[in-house]
Design an enzyme around this catalytic site. Structure first.
Site, PDB file in Angstrom:
ATOM      1  N   ASN A 137      26.171 190.355 -20.986  1.00 33.67           N
ATOM      2  CA  ASN A 137      26.955 191.450 -20.338  1.00 33.67           C
ATOM      3  C   ASN A 137      28.353 190.905 -19.772  1.00 33.67           C
ATOM      4  O   ASN A 137      28.054 190.344 -18.712  1.00 33.67           O
ATOM      5  CB  ASN A 137      25.982 192.427 -19.553  1.00 33.67           C
ATOM      6  CG  ASN A 137      26.735 193.244 -18.821  1.00 33.67           C
ATOM      7  OD1 ASN A 137      27.980 193.492 -19.110  1.00 33.67           O
ATOM      8  ND2 ASN A 137      26.312 193.855 -17.844  1.00 33.67           N
ATOM      9  N   LYS A 142      30.592 192.458 -18.591  1.00 28.55           N
ATOM     10  CA  LYS A 142      31.094 193.453 -17.462  1.00 28.55           C
ATOM     11  C   LYS A 142      32.564 193.558 -17.420  1.00 28.55           C
ATOM     12  O   LYS A 142      32.916 193.802 -18.540  1.00 28.55           O
ATOM     13  CB  LYS A 142      30.563 192.875 -16.050  1.00 28.55           C
ATOM     14  CG  LYS A 142      29.159 192.572 -16.067  1.00 28.55           C
ATOM     15  CD  LYS A 142      28.504 192.267 -14.739  1.00 28.55           C
ATOM     16  CE  LYS A 142      27.085 192.056 -14.644  1.00 28.55           C
ATOM     17  NZ  LYS A 142      26.475 191.862 -13.558  1.00 28.55           N
ATOM     18  N   HIS A 147      22.664 200.441 -16.083  1.00 23.13           N
ATOM     19  CA  HIS A 147      22.722 199.170 -15.247  1.00 23.13           C
ATOM     20  C   HIS A 147      22.872 199.613 -13.743  1.00 23.13           C
ATOM     21  O   HIS A 147      23.659 200.543 -13.285  1.00 23.13           O
ATOM     22  CB  HIS A 147      23.870 198.329 -15.768  1.00 23.13           C
ATOM     23  CG  HIS A 147      24.190 197.117 -15.188  1.00 23.13           C
ATOM     24  ND1 HIS A 147      24.427 196.708 -13.967  1.00 23.13           N
ATOM     25  CD2 HIS A 147      23.647 195.921 -15.942  1.00 23.13           C
ATOM     26  CE1 HIS A 147      24.387 195.511 -13.769  1.00 23.13           C
ATOM     27  NE2 HIS A 147      24.175 194.899 -14.778  1.00 23.13           N
ATOM     28  N   GLU A 150      24.814 198.665 -11.585  1.00 16.36           N
ATOM     29  CA  GLU A 150      26.286 198.691 -11.101  1.00 16.36           C
ATOM     30  C   GLU A 150      26.732 200.054 -11.442  1.00 16.36           C
ATOM     31  O   GLU A 150      27.555 200.725 -10.691  1.00 16.36           O
ATOM     32  CB  GLU A 150      27.129 197.506 -11.692  1.00 16.36           C
ATOM     33  CG  GLU A 150      26.791 196.098 -10.879  1.00 16.36           C
ATOM     34  CD  GLU A 150      27.036 195.033 -12.018  1.00 16.36           C
ATOM     35  OE1 GLU A 150      27.649 195.045 -12.935  1.00 16.36           O
ATOM     36  OE2 GLU A 150      26.486 194.084 -11.589  1.00 16.36           O
ATOM     37  N   GLU A 199      16.113 194.010 -14.197  1.00 16.20           N
ATOM     38  CA  GLU A 199      17.078 193.294 -13.270  1.00 16.20           C
ATOM     39  C   GLU A 199      17.103 193.590 -11.867  1.00 16.20           C
ATOM     40  O   GLU A 199      17.746 194.819 -11.463  1.00 16.20           O
ATOM     41  CB  GLU A 199      18.766 193.581 -13.855  1.00 16.20           C
ATOM     42  CG  GLU A 199      18.686 193.366 -15.222  1.00 16.20           C
ATOM     43  CD  GLU A 199      20.375 193.375 -15.611  1.00 16.20           C
ATOM     44  OE1 GLU A 199      20.746 192.346 -16.326  1.00 16.20           O
ATOM     45  OE2 GLU A 199      21.155 194.226 -15.312  1.00 16.20           O
ATOM     46  N   GLY A 233      24.188 188.440  -9.890  1.00 18.42           N
ATOM     47  CA  GLY A 233      25.274 187.509  -9.399  1.00 18.42           C
ATOM     48  C   GLY A 233      24.887 186.874  -8.031  1.00 18.42           C
ATOM     49  O   GLY A 233      26.180 186.401  -7.447  1.00 18.42           O
ATOM     50  N   SER A 267      21.071 186.481 -12.547  1.00 18.06           N
ATOM     51  CA  SER A 267      21.342 185.085 -12.336  1.00 18.06           C
ATOM     52  C   SER A 267      20.567 184.125 -13.292  1.00 18.06           C
ATOM     53  O   SER A 267      19.994 183.009 -12.866  1.00 18.06           O
ATOM     54  CB  SER A 267      20.690 184.672 -10.718  1.00 18.06           C
ATOM     55  OG  SER A 267      21.905 185.209  -9.707  1.00 18.06           O
TER      56      SER A 267
HETATM   57  P1  13P Z   1      24.295 187.862 -13.627  1.00 16.80           P
HETATM   58  O1  13P Z   1      23.444 187.013 -14.675  1.00 16.80           O
HETATM   59  O2  13P Z   1      25.839 187.587 -13.458  1.00 16.80           O
HETATM   60  O3  13P Z   1      23.464 187.641 -12.468  1.00 16.80           O
HETATM   61  O4  13P Z   1      24.355 189.321 -14.164  1.00 16.80           O
HETATM   62  C1  13P Z   1      23.063 189.815 -14.536  1.00 16.80           C
HETATM   63  C2  13P Z   1      23.350 191.279 -15.128  1.00 16.80           C
HETATM   64  O5  13P Z   1      23.717 192.047 -14.306  1.00 16.80           O
HETATM   65  C3  13P Z   1      23.467 191.597 -16.493  1.00 16.80           C
HETATM   66  O6  13P Z   1      23.452 192.731 -16.849  1.00 16.80           O
END
Ligand code: 13P
Length: 263
Positions: A10, A12, A102, A104, A174, A180, A220
């Site tokens: 992803n 982002k 997600h 976010e 997640e 992150g 992560s």
């Molecule tokens: P990270 O691997 O940067 O922690 O992000 C995970 C994520 O949100 C994937 O959708």
């Protein structure tokens, strides 16, 4: 078991047109056609999907494309949905997958469980496989409410779908506090939550569907911890953020999946 492993990146809101094409080319150079037992999926920002698709099409790559979100309706006629991207547009861009729910998007765009459920249904109706995200906040985690919280998210997302559709869907666990941050739940916890999600699918749709649905871990996930997470019994792969922006890191995780995930 027979569930095919999934390693999905992803990206982002990262990259430029040029850097997305370079990154796609690097990932294609190391991963293309070498891992037939793994579904390798990249989810670039909407604006770069076509550029990445061009790289894969030139290479006749077996790496697959996904989007990071979709609008929840496909209206007839003129679509009055300024700034949105429709499921038909994703099909046009050769996306086979789409991330939905997600954390976010839930946080920044106020997406509810019900809205996520509409997106899941619409994607499946149009032949795109949803990657349905769930995950709890640190507060919920600390209060011991993780299973109840993610079960609520997944129950709403799957309610009313056919068994066939659920069997081909992908769920990604997640934890919000792991995204992150470099923090990762202990492997036993990850396996237990993914087992609970599989248990919920069993309760709703029966054993066959529960054994078929693929459940990923995200948050992560890096080359350094992939060897602890990917072999877990209930984990069928990873949804990778930061580490998918580096072709070598992403490839290292794909290699770990090949070595460790005997399905
Ligand atoms: P990270 O691997 O940067 O922690 O992000 C995970 C994520 O949100 C994937 O959708």
């Amino acid at each position: 078991m027979g569930r095919k492993a999934v390693i999905a990146g992803n990206w982002k809101m990262n990259c430029t047109w040029a850097s997305s094409v370079r990154l796609a080319q690097r990932i294609s150079d190391c991963c293309d056609k070498k891992y037939p037992d793994i579904d390798i999926i990249l989810c670039p920002p909407f604006t770069y999907i076509k550029g990445v698709a061009n790289v894969f099409s030139f290479d006749r790559s077996d790496i697959q494309l996904g989007a990071q979100n979709v609008y929840e309706e496909m209206p007839e006629g003129i679509a009055a949905a300024t700034g949105q991207v429709s499921v038909e547009m994703l099909k046009d861009l050769e996306c086979s997958y789409c991330i939905v729910g997600h954390s976010e998007c839930r946080q920044h765009n106020g997406e509810s469980d019900e809205l996520v459920a509409r997106k899941v249904k619409l994607l499946l109706e149009h032949g795109i496989i949803p990657i349905i995200c769930c995950g709890e906040s640190l507060e919920v985690n600390k209060a011991g409410g993780t299973v109840e919280f993610v079960s609520g998210q997944i129950r709403t997302a799957l309610e009313g779908l056919s068994a066939t559709d659920v069997a081909k869907s992908i769920i990604a666990y997640e934890p919000i506090w792991a995204i992150g941050t470099g923090e990762v739940p202990i492997p036993e916890k990850i396996d237990a939550i993914c087992a609970a999600i599989r248990g919920l699918v069993r309760e709703m749709f029966g054993s066959e569907v529960a054994e078929a649905v693929r459940i990923l871990y995200g948050g992560s996930l890096k080359p350094a911890n992939a060897h602890q997470i990917l072999p877990l019994e209930n984990v069928d792969g990873g949804l990778i953020g930061g580490a998918s922006l580096d072709a070598e890191d992403f490839h290292d995780i794909v290699k770990s999946a090949k070595e460790l995930m005997k399905r």
